[in-house]
Design a protein around this motif. Structure first.
Motif, short mmCIF file in Angstrom:
data_model
loop_
_atom_site.label_atom_id
_atom_site.label_comp_id
_atom_site.label_asym_id
_atom_site.label_seq_id
_atom_site.Cartn_x
_atom_site.Cartn_y
_atom_site.Cartn_z
N GLU A 31 -2.65 65.35 -11.96
CA GLU A 31 -3.61 65.81 -12.96
C GLU A 31 -4.24 64.63 -13.68
O GLU A 31 -3.70 63.52 -13.69
CB GLU A 31 -2.96 66.76 -13.96
CG GLU A 31 -1.97 66.15 -14.91
CD GLU A 31 -1.42 67.18 -15.89
OE1 GLU A 31 -1.79 67.12 -17.07
OE2 GLU A 31 -0.62 68.03 -15.47
N LYS A 32 -5.39 64.88 -14.26
CA LYS A 32 -6.16 63.82 -14.92
C LYS A 32 -5.36 63.16 -16.03
O LYS A 32 -4.70 63.83 -16.81
CB LYS A 32 -7.45 64.42 -15.50
CG LYS A 32 -8.40 64.98 -14.47
CD LYS A 32 -9.57 65.70 -15.13
CE LYS A 32 -10.49 66.32 -14.09
NZ LYS A 32 -11.57 67.12 -14.71
N THR A 70 -5.35 60.80 -19.52
CA THR A 70 -6.21 60.82 -20.71
C THR A 70 -6.59 59.39 -21.07
O THR A 70 -5.78 58.46 -20.93
CB THR A 70 -5.51 61.49 -21.90
OG1 THR A 70 -4.26 60.84 -22.14
CG2 THR A 70 -5.28 62.96 -21.61
N ASP A 94 -10.36 63.40 -20.97
CA ASP A 94 -9.87 63.47 -19.60
C ASP A 94 -10.48 62.34 -18.78
O ASP A 94 -11.70 62.12 -18.82
CB ASP A 94 -10.26 64.81 -18.95
CG ASP A 94 -9.49 65.97 -19.55
OD1 ASP A 94 -8.48 65.73 -20.24
OD2 ASP A 94 -9.90 67.13 -19.34
N ALA A 95 -9.65 61.63 -18.06
CA ALA A 95 -10.12 60.56 -17.20
C ALA A 95 -10.40 61.11 -15.80
O ALA A 95 -9.88 62.16 -15.43
CB ALA A 95 -9.07 59.45 -17.12
N PRO A 96 -11.22 60.44 -15.01
CA PRO A 96 -11.52 60.92 -13.65
C PRO A 96 -10.44 60.55 -12.64
O PRO A 96 -10.67 60.63 -11.43
CB PRO A 96 -12.85 60.21 -13.33
CG PRO A 96 -12.77 58.94 -14.09
CD PRO A 96 -12.05 59.27 -15.37
N TYR A 97 -9.29 60.14 -13.12
CA TYR A 97 -8.20 59.74 -12.23
C TYR A 97 -6.88 60.19 -12.85
O TYR A 97 -6.79 60.47 -14.05
CB TYR A 97 -8.20 58.21 -12.05
CG TYR A 97 -8.24 57.45 -13.35
CD1 TYR A 97 -7.08 57.28 -14.13
CD2 TYR A 97 -9.44 56.95 -13.86
CE1 TYR A 97 -7.13 56.62 -15.34
CE2 TYR A 97 -9.49 56.29 -15.08
CZ TYR A 97 -8.33 56.12 -15.81
OH TYR A 97 -8.37 55.48 -17.02
N SER A 98 -5.85 60.25 -12.03
CA SER A 98 -4.52 60.62 -12.53
C SER A 98 -3.76 59.36 -12.92
O SER A 98 -4.17 58.24 -12.61
CB SER A 98 -3.74 61.37 -11.44
OG SER A 98 -3.37 60.48 -10.40
N GLN A 101 -2.82 57.58 -9.78
CA GLN A 101 -3.95 56.85 -9.20
C GLN A 101 -4.24 55.58 -10.00
O GLN A 101 -4.60 54.55 -9.42
CB GLN A 101 -5.19 57.74 -9.17
CG GLN A 101 -5.11 58.85 -8.14
CD GLN A 101 -6.27 59.82 -8.23
OE1 GLN A 101 -6.86 60.02 -9.30
NE2 GLN A 101 -6.61 60.44 -7.11
N TRP A 102 -4.07 55.65 -11.32
CA TRP A 102 -4.30 54.47 -12.16
C TRP A 102 -3.30 53.37 -11.80
O TRP A 102 -3.66 52.20 -11.69
CB TRP A 102 -4.17 54.84 -13.63
CG TRP A 102 -4.51 53.71 -14.55
CD1 TRP A 102 -5.75 53.37 -15.03
CD2 TRP A 102 -3.59 52.75 -15.10
NE1 TRP A 102 -5.65 52.26 -15.84
CE2 TRP A 102 -4.35 51.86 -15.90
CE3 TRP A 102 -2.21 52.57 -14.99
CZ2 TRP A 102 -3.76 50.80 -16.59
CZ3 TRP A 102 -1.62 51.51 -15.68
CH2 TRP A 102 -2.40 50.65 -16.47
N TYR A 104 -7.51 70.72 -14.56
CA TYR A 104 -7.07 69.36 -14.86
C TYR A 104 -6.71 68.51 -13.63
O TYR A 104 -6.39 67.34 -13.77
CB TYR A 104 -5.84 69.40 -15.77
CG TYR A 104 -6.09 70.01 -17.12
CD1 TYR A 104 -6.94 69.41 -18.03
CD2 TYR A 104 -5.47 71.22 -17.48
CE1 TYR A 104 -7.15 69.98 -19.30
CE2 TYR A 104 -5.68 71.79 -18.73
CZ TYR A 104 -6.53 71.17 -19.63
OH TYR A 104 -6.75 71.72 -20.85
N VAL A 108 -6.82 66.36 -10.01
CA VAL A 108 -7.67 65.31 -9.42
C VAL A 108 -7.63 65.44 -7.91
O VAL A 108 -6.76 66.09 -7.34
CB VAL A 108 -7.16 63.91 -9.83
CG1 VAL A 108 -7.35 63.69 -11.31
CG2 VAL A 108 -5.70 63.70 -9.43
#
Length: 227
Positions: free
Chosen positions: A165-166, A168, A173-177, A180-181, A225, A227
């Motif tokens: 899920e995204k 923050t 909300d960020a475009p990545y989880s 992923q970050w 929520y 990604v």
């Protein structure tokens, strides 16, 4: 990138989700996350709280790690949940013929005895971080700093569940989880036993009608929520 499951390991994900549900570690209802979202499910690895459950959990970690092909020289468990996880996984890997050292950190440094914040084997070589989930990446960043300060190289992170899920960012909300970050920004490979997709698959295919009723709410949460 997250280690993807293959046809030979999909069963592992489904078995893990079933195990987590039966152990009461994966629950359904309405739960508020750290990001302030109302989630229809909650995963609390702290409830793997007896010998049999912890041993079985370690089996899942070991099986996923072996299947992933991820190369590492030792395990590191960030305080607090990661301490038990790293120890249990080290025991299970040794039982399977792969004896690797492990270490963990204290929240506060000791000024007596062995001192410092790191406990266990010397932190060296390629170090795999063992944790339950990645929520904001804070624990991973702190672990990386300690591992690098010891002169070793963080090589990946093994977790039980990827919520997919995204994340923050500044309250939005960020475009990545978070996973992923960690992969993109920190450059670490993340190996998850199961994902939210696996949970949805389990709820969709379960023969338990009561469990099946949660599929719609979990799917709606992912639509909002995910990604």
């Amino acid at each position: 990138m997250t280690v993807s499951t293959t046809s030979s390991t999909d069963t592992l994900s489904q078995d893990f989700v079933r195990f987590a549900v039966e152990a009461g570690v994966l629950r359904f209802g309405e739960f508020k996350t750290k990001a302030g979202r109302l989630s229809p499910y909650f995963f609390n690895a702290g409830l793997f709280n007896d010998g049999a459950r912890l041993g079985r959990l370690a089996e899942f970690y070991a099986q996923r790690l072996i299947a992933s092909g991820l190369e590492f020289d030792m395990l590191f468990g960030p305080a607090y949940k990661g301490i038990t996880l790293a120890a249990a996984v080290a025991v299970e890997l040794a039982r399977r013929g792969r004896n690797v050292p492990f270490a963990y950190n204290r929240k506060e440094a000791k000024d007596h005895g062995e001192g410092g914040v790191l406990v266990g084997a010397p932190v060296q070589g390629r170090v795999l971080i063992i944790d339950d989930v990645i929520s904001a990446g804070t624990s991973v960043r702190e672990s990386i700093a300690m591992i690098q300060a010891a002169g070793a190289t963080p090589c990946g992170v093994a977790i039980a569940l990827d919520r997919q899920e995204k994340a923050t960012e500044n309250g939005n909300d960020a475009p990545y989880s978070a996973v992923q970050w960690v992969e993109r920004q920190l450059g670490l490979r993340v190996c998850a036993i199961a994902t939210l997709s696996d949970l949805l698959q389990y709820l969709q295919s379960t023969a338990d009608p009561q469990l099946g009723t949660h599929f719609a709410s979990v799917a709606a949460y992912r639509d909002r929520y995910g990604v």
